[in-house]
Motif scaffolding. Sequence first.
Motif, PDB file in Angstrom:
ATOM      1  N   ILE A   1     -39.159  -7.566   3.813  1.00 50.63           N
ATOM      2  CA  ILE A   1     -40.436  -6.947   3.436  1.00 50.63           C
ATOM      3  C   ILE A   1     -40.226  -5.471   3.100  1.00 50.63           C
ATOM      4  CG2 ILE A   1     -42.739  -6.305   4.253  1.00 50.63           C
ATOM      5  CD1 ILE A   1     -43.068  -9.103   4.314  1.00 50.63           C
ATOM      6  N   GLY A   2     -39.449  -4.770   3.929  1.00 49.32           N
ATOM      7  CA  GLY A   2     -39.203  -3.355   3.683  1.00 49.32           C
ATOM      8  C   GLY A   2     -38.516  -3.118   2.348  1.00 49.32           C
ATOM      9  N   LEU A   3     -37.472  -3.901   2.073  1.00 48.97           N
ATOM     10  CA  LEU A   3     -36.725  -3.714   0.828  1.00 48.97           C
ATOM     11  C   LEU A   3     -37.578  -4.069  -0.387  1.00 48.97           C
ATOM     12  CD1 LEU A   3     -33.225  -5.070   1.883  1.00 48.97           C
ATOM     13  CD2 LEU A   3     -33.782  -2.748   1.196  1.00 48.97           C
ATOM     14  N   VAL A   4     -38.324  -5.188  -0.288  1.00 44.63           N
ATOM     15  CA  VAL A   4     -39.148  -5.600  -1.426  1.00 44.63           C
ATOM     16  C   VAL A   4     -40.198  -4.538  -1.736  1.00 44.63           C
ATOM     17  CG1 VAL A   4     -40.938  -7.229  -2.122  1.00 44.63           C
ATOM     18  CG2 VAL A   4     -38.801  -8.077  -1.193  1.00 44.63           C
ATOM     19  N   GLU A   5     -40.799  -3.998  -0.676  1.00 44.18           N
ATOM     20  CA  GLU A   5     -41.816  -2.957  -0.888  1.00 44.18           C
ATOM     21  C   GLU A   5     -41.232  -1.756  -1.598  1.00 44.18           C
ATOM     22  OE1 GLU A   5     -43.924  -1.488   2.446  1.00 44.18           O
ATOM     23  OE2 GLU A   5     -45.118  -3.294   2.602  1.00 44.18           O
ATOM     24  N   VAL A   6     -40.109  -1.287  -1.100  1.00 42.50           N
ATOM     25  CA  VAL A   6     -39.547  -0.064  -1.664  1.00 42.50           C
ATOM     26  C   VAL A   6     -39.029  -0.310  -3.085  1.00 42.50           C
ATOM     27  CG1 VAL A   6     -37.633   1.544  -1.459  1.00 42.50           C
ATOM     28  CG2 VAL A   6     -39.046   1.048   0.511  1.00 42.50           C
ATOM     29  N   PHE A   7     -38.340  -1.438  -3.299  1.00 42.63           N
ATOM     30  CA  PHE A   7     -37.831  -1.681  -4.652  1.00 42.63           C
ATOM     31  C   PHE A   7     -38.971  -1.959  -5.618  1.00 42.63           C
ATOM     32  CE2 PHE A   7     -33.632  -2.417  -2.642  1.00 42.63           C
ATOM     33  CZ  PHE A   7     -32.954  -1.469  -3.380  1.00 42.63           C
ATOM     34  N   GLY A   8     -39.999  -2.685  -5.145  1.00 47.60           N
ATOM     35  CA  GLY A   8     -41.167  -2.931  -5.998  1.00 47.60           C
ATOM     36  C   GLY A   8     -41.813  -1.623  -6.413  1.00 47.60           C
ATOM     37  N   ALA A   9     -41.957  -0.718  -5.431  1.00 47.75           N
ATOM     38  CA  ALA A   9     -42.578   0.567  -5.733  1.00 47.75           C
ATOM     39  C   ALA A   9     -41.670   1.407  -6.607  1.00 47.75           C
ATOM     40  CB  ALA A   9     -42.903   1.299  -4.439  1.00 47.75           C
ATOM     41  N   GLY A  10     -40.374   1.334  -6.358  1.00 44.48           N
ATOM     42  CA  GLY A  10     -39.441   2.185  -7.082  1.00 44.48           C
ATOM     43  C   GLY A  10     -39.190   1.732  -8.507  1.00 44.48           C
ATOM     44  N   TYR A  11     -39.168   0.426  -8.715  1.00 47.28           N
ATOM     45  CA  TYR A  11     -38.787  -0.046 -10.053  1.00 47.28           C
ATOM     46  C   TYR A  11     -39.973  -0.500 -10.893  1.00 47.28           C
ATOM     47  CZ  TYR A  11     -33.850   0.322  -9.184  1.00 47.28           C
ATOM     48  OH  TYR A  11     -32.606   0.832  -8.956  1.00 47.28           O
ATOM     49  N   ILE A  12     -41.066  -0.909 -10.252  1.00 49.84           N
ATOM     50  CA  ILE A  12     -42.198  -1.370 -11.064  1.00 49.84           C
ATOM     51  C   ILE A  12     -43.360  -0.383 -10.918  1.00 49.84           C
ATOM     52  CG2 ILE A  12     -43.642  -3.328 -11.672  1.00 49.84           C
ATOM     53  CD1 ILE A  12     -41.451  -5.068 -10.289  1.00 49.84           C
ATOM     54  N   SER A  13     -44.092  -0.442  -9.814  1.00 50.73           N
ATOM     55  CA  SER A  13     -45.130   0.567  -9.631  1.00 50.73           C
ATOM     56  C   SER A  13     -45.545   0.610  -8.178  1.00 50.73           C
ATOM     57  CB  SER A  13     -46.336   0.249 -10.503  1.00 50.73           C
ATOM     58  OG  SER A  13     -47.405   1.089 -10.127  1.00 50.73           O
ATOM     59  N   GLY A  14     -45.814   1.826  -7.701  1.00 47.40           N
ATOM     60  CA  GLY A  14     -46.149   2.000  -6.294  1.00 47.40           C
ATOM     61  C   GLY A  14     -47.438   1.309  -5.902  1.00 47.40           C
ATOM     62  N   GLN A  15     -48.344   1.126  -6.860  1.00 46.42           N
ATOM     63  CA  GLN A  15     -49.640   0.581  -6.468  1.00 46.42           C
ATOM     64  C   GLN A  15     -49.561  -0.900  -6.126  1.00 46.42           C
ATOM     65  OE1 GLN A  15     -52.581   0.585  -9.574  1.00 46.42           O
ATOM     66  NE2 GLN A  15     -51.014   0.637 -11.145  1.00 46.42           N
ATOM     67  N   TYR A  16     -48.484  -1.567  -6.569  1.00 47.25           N
ATOM     68  CA  TYR A  16     -48.404  -3.004  -6.312  1.00 47.25           C
ATOM     69  C   TYR A  16     -47.431  -3.356  -5.197  1.00 47.25           C
ATOM     70  CZ  TYR A  16     -50.924  -3.386 -10.669  1.00 47.25           C
ATOM     71  OH  TYR A  16     -51.864  -3.260 -11.635  1.00 47.25           O
ATOM     72  N   LYS A  17     -46.970  -2.356  -4.438  1.00 49.49           N
ATOM     73  CA  LYS A  17     -45.893  -2.662  -3.497  1.00 49.49           C
ATOM     74  C   LYS A  17     -46.329  -3.678  -2.445  1.00 49.49           C
ATOM     75  CE  LYS A  17     -46.248   0.734   0.032  1.00 49.49           C
ATOM     76  NZ  LYS A  17     -45.642   1.720   0.833  1.00 49.49           N
ATOM     77  N   ASP A  18     -47.592  -3.600  -1.990  1.00 49.38           N
ATOM     78  CA  ASP A  18     -48.053  -4.596  -1.025  1.00 49.38           C
ATOM     79  C   ASP A  18     -48.141  -5.967  -1.676  1.00 49.38           C
ATOM     80  OD1 ASP A  18     -48.229  -2.494   0.607  1.00 49.38           O
ATOM     81  OD2 ASP A  18     -50.399  -2.480   0.821  1.00 49.38           O
ATOM     82  N   VAL A  19     -48.518  -5.965  -2.958  1.00 48.52           N
ATOM     83  CA  VAL A  19     -48.624  -7.235  -3.679  1.00 48.52           C
ATOM     84  C   VAL A  19     -47.275  -7.945  -3.707  1.00 48.52           C
ATOM     85  CG1 VAL A  19     -49.210  -8.279  -5.882  1.00 48.52           C
ATOM     86  CG2 VAL A  19     -50.490  -6.303  -5.073  1.00 48.52           C
ATOM     87  N   PHE A  20     -46.198  -7.168  -3.988  1.00 54.99           N
ATOM     88  CA  PHE A  20     -44.877  -7.795  -4.042  1.00 54.99           C
ATOM     89  C   PHE A  20     -44.514  -8.393  -2.693  1.00 54.99           C
ATOM     90  CE2 PHE A  20     -44.379  -4.358  -7.295  1.00 54.99           C
ATOM     91  CZ  PHE A  20     -44.585  -5.208  -8.343  1.00 54.99           C
ATOM     92  N   ALA A  21     -44.784  -7.631  -1.634  1.00 54.18           N
ATOM     93  CA  ALA A  21     -44.444  -8.114  -0.298  1.00 54.18           C
ATOM     94  C   ALA A  21     -45.152  -9.439  -0.025  1.00 54.18           C
ATOM     95  CB  ALA A  21     -44.834  -7.070   0.742  1.00 54.18           C
ATOM     96  N   PHE A  22     -46.406  -9.522  -0.424  1.00 55.48           N
ATOM     97  CA  PHE A  22     -47.159 -10.738  -0.118  1.00 55.48           C
ATOM     98  C   PHE A  22     -46.799 -11.883  -1.062  1.00 55.48           C
ATOM     99  CE2 PHE A  22     -49.944  -7.601   2.008  1.00 55.48           C
ATOM    100  CZ  PHE A  22     -49.790  -8.114   3.278  1.00 55.48           C
TER     101      PHE A  22
END
Lengths: 381, 302
Positions: free
Chosen positions: B257-278
């Motif tokens: 969850i931690g890695l997905v959140e950070v990579f999601g925010a870092g490579y795609i967009s910070g606003q969707y980081k929770d979305v990626f985790a879920f």
Amino acid sequence: MKKKVFFMFVMALAVVSFLFVPVNSSSAKTLKIGTMSPLTGPYASDGTDIKNGALTAIEVFNENGGMPGYDKIKLYPMDTVCDPRQAVATANKLLNLEVVGVIGAYCSSSTIPASTVLNGADIPMITPASTNEKVTDRGLPYMFRMCGRDDDQAPAAVKFMKEGLKAKTVFIVDDKTTYSQGLADGVEKNCKKMGIKVLGHDHVNQGDRDFSAVLTEAKTINADVFYMSLQGYSPAAMMVIQAKRLGLKSKILGQDAIYQPQFITVGKDAAEGVYLTYGYTDKSTPEYKAFAKRYTKKYGAIGAYATYSFDATTVLLKAIKAAGSTNPDKIKAQIMKLDYDGVSKHVKFNAKGDSGSSYIAFKVENGKFVPYWSPAKGFWK
Amino acid sequence: MDYFIQQLVNGLTLGGLYALIALGYTMVYGVIFLINFAHGEFFTAGGYIGVIALSYCIAHGYTQTHPFLCLAGAFSLAMIYSAYLAVGVEKIAYLPLRGSRLAVLLSALGMSIFLQNGMMLTQGVMDKAYPGELFEGGFSFGMVTISYLQIMIITMTVLLLFGLNRLVYKTKIGMAMRATAQDKTMSALVAIGSNNIISLTFAIGAGLAAAAGVMVGLYYGSVHYDMGFNLGMKAFCAAVLGGIGNITGAMLGGLIIGLVEVFGAGYISGQYKDVFAFIILIGVLYYRPTGIMGENIDETRV
């Protein structure tokens, strides 16, 4: 049979007592006003400032003769938690309490729905803190604003970036609330107009504590200015701490929501050198000095919105006194007539219900917010 | 490449914190099938005890002379306090209701609200600033900056997780815990006090959460009375993702969850980081309803 008679008697008593209670309670005349602000949650300190500002205003007003025709003025401080649903619920609660006017709310996203409810019931509302344009742009008759507007703040911030910080590029972050995103979008638009290149515009979520991903992005892009538009000082303090740790080289520029002593308390060294835009208040006026003396004795350091809340409450009380009634149209007429030196600024409302903006740039220096630059005069001093 | 390494370190730090909190959820669920909603509050309480202990150190000037002793003291105090708090909560609010799983669950929700409001009333609604600048600093190579705090968090997390694994799989107590998880009646027959073991499980889980609380305070610079809700929710998702009831699963889930959140925010967009985790959570649960490590739930469960 006996039992039945007894029950009838009890029931009759219950009904009769209901009839009599209101008569008794309304004999003491109390003027009720409400405040709406977040008293719990991450924005509690700003919300508490709003409550305390209003309480101070009532205290001062009572010392200057009070409200003719009323025994006392009672404030109902309500908690909106910066949640639109909660804001509508508290607005309805205040209507139930039969308040004559409301000071609030804090978050623009709360003020907008709450003002629809209150205006529907013809209750004047003065916001000390919501800067989003839509608050007064929707043509609501009883909506007023004590602070400035975001469509004045954004150009001031961009002008400061260009002239004060000599920036050519900017990276923008907001946390997607009506206020923060509205302002960030305004900054982005104005940057394009003024020839500052926007290298990125990312968003974080409300309630986040970890901003390392976005900050790493900002560090790699390395724009001249890192524009941080967050709702409240608490995420902003965490963001500057992480930015410093990560070694972000861009200059950090924030907005009015972080003008709050707690920002420096939590941010400490990381808060040093952060710039922000906030409405200018002349702290040398006798009005401000008197307010500061009274307020700090009771509540401690003056936060971002205490002065605006004080002025907003004073405006409402003055207008009711001058109107001699709680009729909303009469109160409005008196509010529009007001023209005096308040604590935060010169109070004079325009037809929309705004009272003008006076944004300047501040810089955090040695644990204090120091005026740094103004759009009209350039660098301070 | 620098960008990737930096985000990897960020993700590992965040994931480690999630993993530490997730363990408490998963251990308690493993033993008594309860989702302990008050767990996030044990984490917050640990954070507050840490700031109180460190402020005491600063007030007496000990941070100048013995900074690491102060830090160790803050960690142990926070962990011991949260462990006792958890045992108290278990004895008062869960033990008498253990007959009905629904009643305990509601009691846990109630305890969460009670503890959160209790902290609000005693500690105030403002953020409490952490004296984290003592341990500030770090080193950088290229564009990558790794702070001492990040190293400390990752090391402490690894040590605690390693210690827990040793405890559960290599000691008598761990054996008793595993036995209780499998069959309370049977383990009672071989002289294992299941109530004591359950209390111990709560204590260990809360202790790990408290350690995470102090680290969050140091790393992010402040603690707030309701911070347990958000982080607790993510950690709970991590526990479910890894397979609730499974210790290794919780560690893995937290890191993912931690890695997905950070990579999601870092490579795609910070606003969707929770979305990626879920999305990851839903995707995994769709194919493996018991979570990543959840299949042999009966043997390795604690």
